[in-house]
Scaffold this active site. Structure first.
Site, PDB file in Angstrom:
ATOM      1  N   PHE A 177       0.857  -1.184   0.000  1.00 41.07           N
ATOM      2  CA  PHE A 177       0.000   0.000   0.000  1.00 41.07           C
ATOM      3  C   PHE A 177       0.900   1.244   0.000  1.00 41.07           C
ATOM      4  CE2 PHE A 177      -2.997   3.114   1.524  1.00 41.07           C
ATOM      5  CZ  PHE A 177      -4.170   2.725   0.901  1.00 41.07           C
ATOM      6  N   ASP A 233       0.804  -4.486   9.216  1.00 39.17           N
ATOM      7  CA  ASP A 233      -0.279  -3.569   8.853  1.00 39.17           C
ATOM      8  C   ASP A 233      -1.551  -4.419   8.800  1.00 39.17           C
ATOM      9  OD1 ASP A 233      -2.274  -2.234   7.477  1.00 39.17           O
ATOM     10  OD2 ASP A 233      -0.901  -1.270   6.067  1.00 39.17           O
ATOM     11  N   TYR A 262     -11.889   1.917   9.824  1.00 33.01           N
ATOM     12  CA  TYR A 262     -13.010   2.290   8.933  1.00 33.01           C
ATOM     13  C   TYR A 262     -13.360   1.184   7.944  1.00 33.01           C
ATOM     14  CZ  TYR A 262      -8.715   4.128   6.738  1.00 33.01           C
ATOM     15  OH  TYR A 262      -7.424   4.287   6.297  1.00 33.01           O
ATOM     16  N   LYS A 263     -12.602   0.056   7.952  1.00 32.67           N
ATOM     17  CA  LYS A 263     -12.919  -1.031   7.014  1.00 32.67           C
ATOM     18  C   LYS A 263     -13.822  -2.032   7.731  1.00 32.67           C
ATOM     19  CE  LYS A 263      -8.533  -0.270   4.654  1.00 32.67           C
ATOM     20  NZ  LYS A 263      -9.040   0.313   3.423  1.00 32.67           N
ATOM     21  N   ARG A 314     -12.296  -5.550  -6.661  1.00 34.62           N
ATOM     22  CA  ARG A 314     -12.348  -6.180  -5.334  1.00 34.62           C
ATOM     23  C   ARG A 314     -13.793  -6.222  -4.848  1.00 34.62           C
ATOM     24  NH1 ARG A 314      -8.243  -2.951  -1.516  1.00 34.62           N
ATOM     25  NH2 ARG A 314      -9.723  -1.296  -1.995  1.00 34.62           N
TER      26      ARG A 314
HETATM   27  C1  PLP Z   1      -3.248  -1.488   3.641  1.00 36.06           C
HETATM   28  C2  PLP Z   1      -3.421  -0.043   4.029  1.00 36.06           C
HETATM   29  N1  PLP Z   1      -2.412   0.588   4.650  1.00 36.06           N
HETATM   30  C3  PLP Z   1      -2.510   1.889   4.982  1.00 36.06           C
HETATM   31  C4  PLP Z   1      -3.646   2.621   4.714  1.00 36.06           C
HETATM   32  C5  PLP Z   1      -3.688   4.080   5.057  1.00 36.06           C
HETATM   33  O1  PLP Z   1      -4.514   4.367   6.109  1.00 36.06           O
HETATM   34  P1  PLP Z   1      -4.638   5.820   6.772  1.00 36.06           P
HETATM   35  O2  PLP Z   1      -5.074   6.778   5.714  1.00 36.06           O
HETATM   36  O3  PLP Z   1      -5.696   5.633   7.806  1.00 36.06           O
HETATM   37  O4  PLP Z   1      -3.325   6.168   7.324  1.00 36.06           O
HETATM   38  C6  PLP Z   1      -4.735   1.988   4.087  1.00 36.06           C
HETATM   39  C7  PLP Z   1      -5.972   2.739   3.782  1.00 36.06           C
HETATM   40  O5  PLP Z   1      -6.891   2.276   3.155  1.00 36.06           O
HETATM   41  C8  PLP Z   1      -4.606   0.615   3.729  1.00 36.06           C
HETATM   42  O6  PLP Z   1      -5.588  -0.032   3.095  1.00 36.06           O
END
Ligand code: PLP
Length: 424
Positions: free
Chosen positions: A131, A216, A241-242, A396
């Site tokens: 990510f 993560d 939030y997921k 997805r």
């Molecule tokens: C795998 C992953 N890592 C990091 C993040 C980033 O999250 P945040 O914006 O809350 O820092 C997300 C956001 O969707 C994510 O899916």
């Protein structure tokens, strides 16, 4: 018709089905609920979120600053009340977890503690295609310490022609890095492919090489059972939030393993909320760390982004993670079997076929190419099926056991297959 009857019979027999009524279901222009298969991106709102948010707003209106200590609102102790339910979801002891900030901020705070390059030991291993935010975070820490991400950020790709990373390859790369390895940062469930990883195995390999293991859990928490304490992970971070359904930008969380909690040699970026709660308001210049992972908190908690999480977490306790996982495997398995039966070779699932190696999510590749895939995603959206698209070629979908039904899965998969170009 036969399929619809079957799906409805599954829903009628499903003991978790009544939980769907505890969520607000987004509706289309005709007022009918959409087929929402996007909990991997943004979970739905529990009705109780509005109640709790309005209650906090009321406390603010009626008590002003007294709300911090008022027994009904008790904003000072708000984050602590989230520790127990979060700990049970990540398989930790309550003092090993803290609710704070958002995922990437938490990742920075924990990298500040756990990425301590020394001598040759300065490489960070991540998965290729990590990510973007995680990659930016680790690259920036490497630079922060005066090193070059081109040399110290190691990205492990799947084998040529494969989408998934084999666990043997992760172990082998960790072992090969050996004395160069400072840290492995790995996802619990990979955001693009939906692949679930064995965290215990990755942690063991990282420790055997003399490095640390951080995770993560953005796509793992609330999706799959986790056992961070027993797996001996050094740290983990997540958003809520997921699969935790706490709303856009909701408060995130972090885990630090117990064995690190009393360490004096571990540097930490500090703020007043990480100070021992008993003496915090003495405002002394000397920092006295709070017990546990709470020592990593920096600022006072954002009540309006934490209240929906307090609304959502009791639903996990009510349902039980084992029952949710069983239903999740049934729903996702049903989606996969419908796609394979109805679409045949026109759709390929990138996600592992083995239910033990995936969570709710299926990542589908449309064999006719990315343009056809994007058009299909738009056609689904126009027909009230909510999923998402990840460049260059992945759609997805994620049935979520707290609020999705077998009928949702049937409608989603059926609409998808109906919109495909005819079989050759
Ligand atoms: C795998 C992953 N890592 C990091 C993040 C980033 O999250 P945040 O914006 O809350 O820092 C997300 C956001 O969707 C994510 O899916």
């Amino acid at each position: 018709m036969r399929r619809l009857q079957w799906a409805r019979a599954q829903d009628a027999a499903d003991v978790l089905a009544p939980l769907r009524a505890r969520f607000a279901l987004p509706r289309g222009a005709d007022g009918a609920p959409l087929v929402y298969l996007c909990g991997h991106s943004l979970g739905l709102a529990p009705h109780a979120a509005r109640t709790l948010l309005e209650a906090e707003l009321g406390h603010w209106e009626q008590q002003g600053v007294r709300g911090h200590e008022h027994p009904e609102s008790h904003w000072i102790g708000y984050a602590e009340q989230l520790q127990r339910p979060l700990a049970s979801l990540v398989g930790a002891q309550p003092h090993e977890v803290v609710a704070m900030n958002s995922l990437t901020v938490n990742l920075h705070l924990l990298l500040a503690s756990f990425y301590r390059p020394a001598g040759q030991r300065r490489a960070i291993l991540v998965e290729a295609g990590a990510f973007s935010s995680d990659r930016h975070a680790v690259a920036s820490h490497i630079r922060w310490h005066g090193f070059d991400p081109a040399l110290e950020l190691i990205e492990l790709s799947p084998r040529a022609g494969e989408d998934l990373i084999r666990i043997d390859d992760i172990e082998a790369r960790i072992a090969a890095l050996g004395p160069r390895l400072a840290l492995v940062l790995w996802p619990g469930v990979q955001f693009r492919t939906g692949q679930l990883f064995d965290l215990a195995c990755i942690t063991r390999a990282a420790h055997a090489a003399g490095g640390s293991a951080g995770f993560d859990l953005a796509h793992a928490i609330g999706n799959i059972p986790l056992a961070l304490h027993d797996d001996a992970a050094d740290f983990a971070v997540w958003c809520s939030y997921k699969y935790l359904n706490a709303g856009p930008g909701a408060i995130g969380g972090a885990f630090v393993h117990q064995r690190h909690l009393q360490r004096d040699d571990l540097p930490r970026l500090a703020g007043w909320w990480g100070h021992d709660a008993r003496t915090r308001f003495e405002m002394s210049p000397a920092f006295q760390a709070a017990d546990g992972a709470a020592a990593w908190a920096v600022s006072n908690p954002p009540i309006f982004s934490a209240a929906p999480l307090r609304a959502s977490l009791p639903l996990f306790a009510e349902a039980g993670m084992a029952a949710l996982r069983r239903k999740s495997q049934a729903l996702t398995g049903y989606f996969a079997s419908l796609v394979s039966e109805l679409a045949g070779e026109r759709v390929a699932s990138v996600t592992p076929a083995d239910p033990a190696q995936r969570g709710c999510q299926l990542s589908l590749r449309i064999v006719d190419g990315a343009t056809a895939g994007r058009a299909l995603y738009q056609a689904l959206s126009a027909r009230g099926v909510v999923c998402d698209w990840r460049e260059p070629d992945i759609m997805r979908v994620a049935p979520v056991p707290l609020y999705n039904s077998f009928e949702d899965v049937l409608r989603g998969a059926w609409t998808l297959c109906e919109q495909l170009p005819p079989r050759r």
